[in-house]
Design a protein around this motif. Structure first.
Motif, PDB file in Angstrom:
ATOM      1  N   MET A  61       0.825  -1.201   0.000  1.00 28.82           N
ATOM      2  CA  MET A  61       0.000   0.000   0.000  1.00 28.82           C
ATOM      3  C   MET A  61       0.861   1.253   0.000  1.00 28.82           C
ATOM      4  O   MET A  61       0.563   2.237  -0.685  1.00 28.82           O
ATOM      5  N   LEU A  62       1.952   1.230   0.750  1.00 28.17           N
ATOM      6  CA  LEU A  62       2.860   2.375   0.790  1.00 28.17           C
ATOM      7  C   LEU A  62       3.494   2.599  -0.575  1.00 28.17           C
ATOM      8  O   LEU A  62       3.605   3.739  -1.046  1.00 28.17           O
ATOM      9  N   VAL A  63       3.882   1.508  -1.235  1.00 31.61           N
ATOM     10  CA  VAL A  63       4.504   1.616  -2.560  1.00 31.61           C
ATOM     11  C   VAL A  63       3.508   2.167  -3.575  1.00 31.61           C
ATOM     12  O   VAL A  63       3.829   3.074  -4.355  1.00 31.61           O
ATOM     13  N   ILE A  64       2.281   1.640  -3.570  1.00 33.17           N
ATOM     14  CA  ILE A  64       1.278   2.061  -4.556  1.00 33.17           C
ATOM     15  C   ILE A  64       0.919   3.533  -4.367  1.00 33.17           C
ATOM     16  O   ILE A  64       1.015   4.347  -5.302  1.00 33.17           O
ATOM     17  N   PHE A  65       0.495   3.891  -3.155  1.00 40.82           N
ATOM     18  CA  PHE A  65       0.065   5.265  -2.932  1.00 40.82           C
ATOM     19  C   PHE A  65       1.242   6.228  -2.961  1.00 40.82           C
ATOM     20  O   PHE A  65       1.099   7.375  -3.392  1.00 40.82           O
ATOM     21  N   GLY A  66       2.407   5.763  -2.520  1.00 42.96           N
ATOM     22  CA  GLY A  66       3.577   6.614  -2.586  1.00 42.96           C
ATOM     23  C   GLY A  66       4.010   6.896  -4.006  1.00 42.96           C
ATOM     24  O   GLY A  66       4.497   7.998  -4.317  1.00 42.96           O
ATOM     25  N   ASP A 114       4.783  13.038  -5.067  1.00 44.04           N
ATOM     26  CA  ASP A 114       5.232  14.432  -5.120  1.00 44.04           C
ATOM     27  C   ASP A 114       4.235  15.410  -4.510  1.00 44.04           C
ATOM     28  O   ASP A 114       4.508  16.618  -4.450  1.00 44.04           O
ATOM     29  N   GLU A 115       3.097  14.926  -4.079  1.00 45.11           N
ATOM     30  CA  GLU A 115       2.074  15.815  -3.532  1.00 45.11           C
ATOM     31  C   GLU A 115       2.461  16.272  -2.129  1.00 45.11           C
ATOM     32  O   GLU A 115       2.951  15.489  -1.306  1.00 45.11           O
ATOM     33  N   VAL A 116       2.259  17.541  -1.858  1.00 42.34           N
ATOM     34  CA  VAL A 116       2.538  18.107  -0.539  1.00 42.34           C
ATOM     35  C   VAL A 116       1.216  18.263   0.205  1.00 42.34           C
ATOM     36  O   VAL A 116       0.283  18.911  -0.289  1.00 42.34           O
ATOM     37  N   VAL A 117       1.133  17.671   1.377  1.00 46.29           N
ATOM     38  CA  VAL A 117      -0.102  17.722   2.158  1.00 46.29           C
ATOM     39  C   VAL A 117      -0.204  19.052   2.898  1.00 46.29           C
ATOM     40  O   VAL A 117      -1.202  19.766   2.799  1.00 46.29           O
ATOM     41  N   VAL A 118       0.809  19.346   3.672  1.00 47.11           N
ATOM     42  CA  VAL A 118       0.963  20.645   4.332  1.00 47.11           C
ATOM     43  C   VAL A 118       2.421  21.043   4.130  1.00 47.11           C
ATOM     44  O   VAL A 118       3.257  20.212   3.803  1.00 47.11           O
ATOM     45  N   VAL A 145       5.547  18.615   4.518  1.00 49.47           N
ATOM     46  CA  VAL A 145       5.109  17.229   4.700  1.00 49.47           C
ATOM     47  C   VAL A 145       4.603  16.681   3.368  1.00 49.47           C
ATOM     48  O   VAL A 145       3.601  17.165   2.835  1.00 49.47           O
ATOM     49  N   GLY A 146       5.307  15.694   2.831  1.00 49.98           N
ATOM     50  CA  GLY A 146       4.876  15.050   1.602  1.00 49.98           C
ATOM     51  C   GLY A 146       3.861  13.961   1.870  1.00 49.98           C
ATOM     52  O   GLY A 146       3.627  13.558   3.018  1.00 49.98           O
ATOM     53  N   PHE A 147       3.269  13.460   0.784  1.00 54.16           N
ATOM     54  CA  PHE A 147       2.197  12.476   0.935  1.00 54.16           C
ATOM     55  C   PHE A 147       2.712  11.181   1.554  1.00 54.16           C
ATOM     56  O   PHE A 147       2.023  10.558   2.353  1.00 54.16           O
ATOM     57  N   ARG A 148       3.909  10.741   1.166  1.00 55.56           N
ATOM     58  CA  ARG A 148       4.438   9.480   1.705  1.00 55.56           C
ATOM     59  C   ARG A 148       4.553   9.547   3.229  1.00 55.56           C
ATOM     60  O   ARG A 148       4.196   8.605   3.936  1.00 55.56           O
ATOM     61  N   GLN A 149       5.082  10.650   3.728  1.00 55.39           N
ATOM     62  CA  GLN A 149       5.218  10.804   5.172  1.00 55.39           C
ATOM     63  C   GLN A 149       3.849  10.846   5.839  1.00 55.39           C
ATOM     64  O   GLN A 149       3.648  10.244   6.904  1.00 55.39           O
ATOM     65  N   TYR A 150       2.917  11.538   5.224  1.00 55.67           N
ATOM     66  CA  TYR A 150       1.570  11.648   5.784  1.00 55.67           C
ATOM     67  C   TYR A 150       0.866  10.290   5.765  1.00 55.67           C
ATOM     68  O   TYR A 150       0.207   9.897   6.732  1.00 55.67           O
ATOM     69  N   PHE A 151       1.024   9.565   4.657  1.00 53.49           N
ATOM     70  CA  PHE A 151       0.320   8.298   4.488  1.00 53.49           C
ATOM     71  C   PHE A 151       0.899   7.204   5.380  1.00 53.49           C
ATOM     72  O   PHE A 151       0.197   6.259   5.744  1.00 53.49           O
ATOM     73  N   LEU A 152       2.174   7.300   5.736  1.00 48.66           N
ATOM     74  CA  LEU A 152       2.810   6.278   6.570  1.00 48.66           C
ATOM     75  C   LEU A 152       2.052   6.079   7.869  1.00 48.66           C
ATOM     76  O   LEU A 152       1.885   4.941   8.334  1.00 48.66           O
ATOM     77  N   ALA A 153       1.589   7.161   8.475  1.00 45.93           N
ATOM     78  CA  ALA A 153       0.861   7.058   9.742  1.00 45.93           C
ATOM     79  C   ALA A 153      -0.411   6.238   9.577  1.00 45.93           C
ATOM     80  O   ALA A 153      -0.722   5.364  10.398  1.00 45.93           O
ATOM     81  N   GLY A 154      -1.160   6.507   8.509  1.00 47.76           N
ATOM     82  CA  GLY A 154      -2.411   5.793   8.290  1.00 47.76           C
ATOM     83  C   GLY A 154      -2.202   4.321   8.022  1.00 47.76           C
ATOM     84  O   GLY A 154      -2.938   3.464   8.546  1.00 47.76           O
ATOM     85  N   ILE A 155      -1.200   3.994   7.218  1.00 45.48           N
ATOM     86  CA  ILE A 155      -0.988   2.587   6.879  1.00 45.48           C
ATOM     87  C   ILE A 155      -0.422   1.825   8.068  1.00 45.48           C
ATOM     88  O   ILE A 155      -0.676   0.631   8.238  1.00 45.48           O
ATOM     89  N   ALA A 156       0.341   2.499   8.942  1.00 42.27           N
ATOM     90  CA  ALA A 156       0.824   1.842  10.158  1.00 42.27           C
ATOM     91  C   ALA A 156      -0.347   1.481  11.067  1.00 42.27           C
ATOM     92  O   ALA A 156      -0.410   0.376  11.621  1.00 42.27           O
ATOM     93  N   PRO A 207       5.318  16.632  11.833  1.00 44.29           N
ATOM     94  CA  PRO A 207       5.643  17.766  12.713  1.00 44.29           C
ATOM     95  C   PRO A 207       4.371  18.327  13.348  1.00 44.29           C
ATOM     96  O   PRO A 207       3.261  18.139  12.829  1.00 44.29           O
ATOM     97  N   ASP A 208       4.533  19.008  14.455  1.00 40.96           N
ATOM     98  CA  ASP A 208       3.371  19.551  15.164  1.00 40.96           C
ATOM     99  C   ASP A 208       2.571  20.519  14.299  1.00 40.96           C
ATOM    100  O   ASP A 208       1.356  20.670  14.487  1.00 40.96           O
ATOM    101  N   SER A 209       3.237  21.160  13.344  1.00 37.23           N
ATOM    102  CA  SER A 209       2.537  22.096  12.469  1.00 37.23           C
ATOM    103  C   SER A 209       1.491  21.408  11.603  1.00 37.23           C
ATOM    104  O   SER A 209       0.552  22.045  11.123  1.00 37.23           O
ATOM    105  N   ALA A 210       1.641  20.080  11.393  1.00 35.58           N
ATOM    106  CA  ALA A 210       0.694  19.340  10.546  1.00 35.58           C
ATOM    107  C   ALA A 210      -0.633  19.097  11.238  1.00 35.58           C
ATOM    108  O   ALA A 210      -1.595  18.643  10.604  1.00 35.58           O
ATOM    109  N   ALA A 211      -0.725  19.381  12.531  1.00 35.10           N
ATOM    110  CA  ALA A 211      -1.979  19.161  13.254  1.00 35.10           C
ATOM    111  C   ALA A 211      -3.112  20.017  12.704  1.00 35.10           C
ATOM    112  O   ALA A 211      -4.286  19.703  12.923  1.00 35.10           O
ATOM    113  N   VAL A 212      -2.787  21.093  11.994  1.00 38.48           N
ATOM    114  CA  VAL A 212      -3.834  21.953  11.431  1.00 38.48           C
ATOM    115  C   VAL A 212      -4.652  21.209  10.388  1.00 38.48           C
ATOM    116  O   VAL A 212      -5.771  21.629  10.057  1.00 38.48           O
ATOM    117  N   ALA A 213      -4.109  20.103   9.854  1.00 40.50           N
ATOM    118  CA  ALA A 213      -4.834  19.335   8.840  1.00 40.50           C
ATOM    119  C   ALA A 213      -5.836  18.361   9.449  1.00 40.50           C
ATOM    120  O   ALA A 213      -6.567  17.685   8.718  1.00 40.50           O
TER     121      ALA A 213
END
Length: 276
Positions: A49-54, A59-63, A66-77, A234-240
């Motif tokens: 799942m990490l490979v496919i969505f990554g 290249d998408e930036v969430v905030v 923070v890139g999508f791979r880093q953001y998505f890692l939390a959900g897939i874990a 990072p704590d700044s991503a909590a706004v999302a």
């Protein structure tokens, strides 16, 4: 003349439920490794799942920062925890009940608590290995930054522990209400997939409709995902997030509540034999 009574031979005390449960952990691990399909699915699914969505959204930036791979890692874990606990335990228990394995354990005098300890121990070990593989791939193949602060790893630990306990007892509990292993094999994974979508595994938390977030907040997965994001982002991503913060207190409270609710339901409804 008074007869002298010799003390009768004393039988050794039977092992405690905890001792039997610890012994069952090893048995559960052996049974797990004897099913190659389950082993591959448990360890490969999060990485795939990490490979496919990554690859698709790499290249998408969430905030900012923070890139999508880093953001998505939390959900897939968090999803990996749910799959190895709730989904795997729920389906395994119904299969063992249908085969008559649980009836034989009851005949042997195995306490229900020992059976639950065995399942929980197996889930803990397999989840730790699964997450180690996932984090290694994320860091080595995708350069996803992993936490360096001890406080974040402490948060990671309590979210994982509460998530595993909640998922395991809920898997045991739901197995009592499923009629057969066939029904469990279809219904439990389908429910797990729905939870992944509404809990923000594949989406940015603040992008979900408010009503969907409110429904997801009733279940543990949403809080595991949010807790994992507080670890890897990072704590700044909590706004999302919907609430604009990590809500650690609420996360701990909801997960602990589900552990208690699941344990109570298990104690009242666990069945060794399939209902007639």
């Amino acid at each position: 003349m008074t007869a002298v009574r010799t003390p009768s031979a004393t039988r050794p005390a039977p092992p405690s439920a905890a001792a039997v449960g610890l012994a069952r952990i090893g048995l559960e691990l052996r049974l797990f490794t004897r099913d190659p399909g389950q082993v591959v699915f448990s360890f490969a699914y999060p990485v795939i799942m990490l490979v496919i969505f990554g690859s698709v959204f790499g290249d998408e930036v969430v905030v900012p920062g923070v890139g999508f791979r880093q953001y998505f890692l939390a959900g897939i874990a968090a999803t990996g925890v749910m799959l190895t606990s709730f989904q795997a335990v729920g389906t395994a228990v119904t299969e063992e009940r249908d085969r008559g394995d649980l009836a034989r354990l009851q005949t042997l005098g195995t306490p229900a608590l020992s059976y639950a300890i065995g399942k929980a121990g197996q889930v803990v070990i397999t989840t730790v290995v699964q997450l180690a593989v996932l984090l290694a791939v994320a860091g080595a193949a995708y350069d996803v930054p992993l936490p360096t602060e001890a406080s974040r790893w402490l948060t990671f630990a309590w979210v994982i522990v509460l998530g595993i306990l909640a998922g395991t007892v809920l898997g045991l509990a739901v197995a009592s209400f499923v009629g057969s292993s066939r029904s469990a094999g279809a219904g439990i994974p389908a429910f797990a997939v729905v939870l992944q979508f509404i809990s923000g595994v594949f989406f940015i938390g603040s992008d979900l409709p408010a009503w969907m977030d409110q429904v997801a907040a009733l279940f543990p997965l949403k809080w595991m995902v949010q807790g994992m994001r507080s670890v890897f982002l990072p704590d700044s991503a909590a706004v999302a997030e919907q609430a604009g913060s990590w809500e650690h207190g609420t996360t701990a409270l909801v997960l602990a509540a589900w552990v208690i609710i699941g344990a109570v339901v298990c104690a009242r409804t666990f069945r060794w034999r399939r209902a007639a």
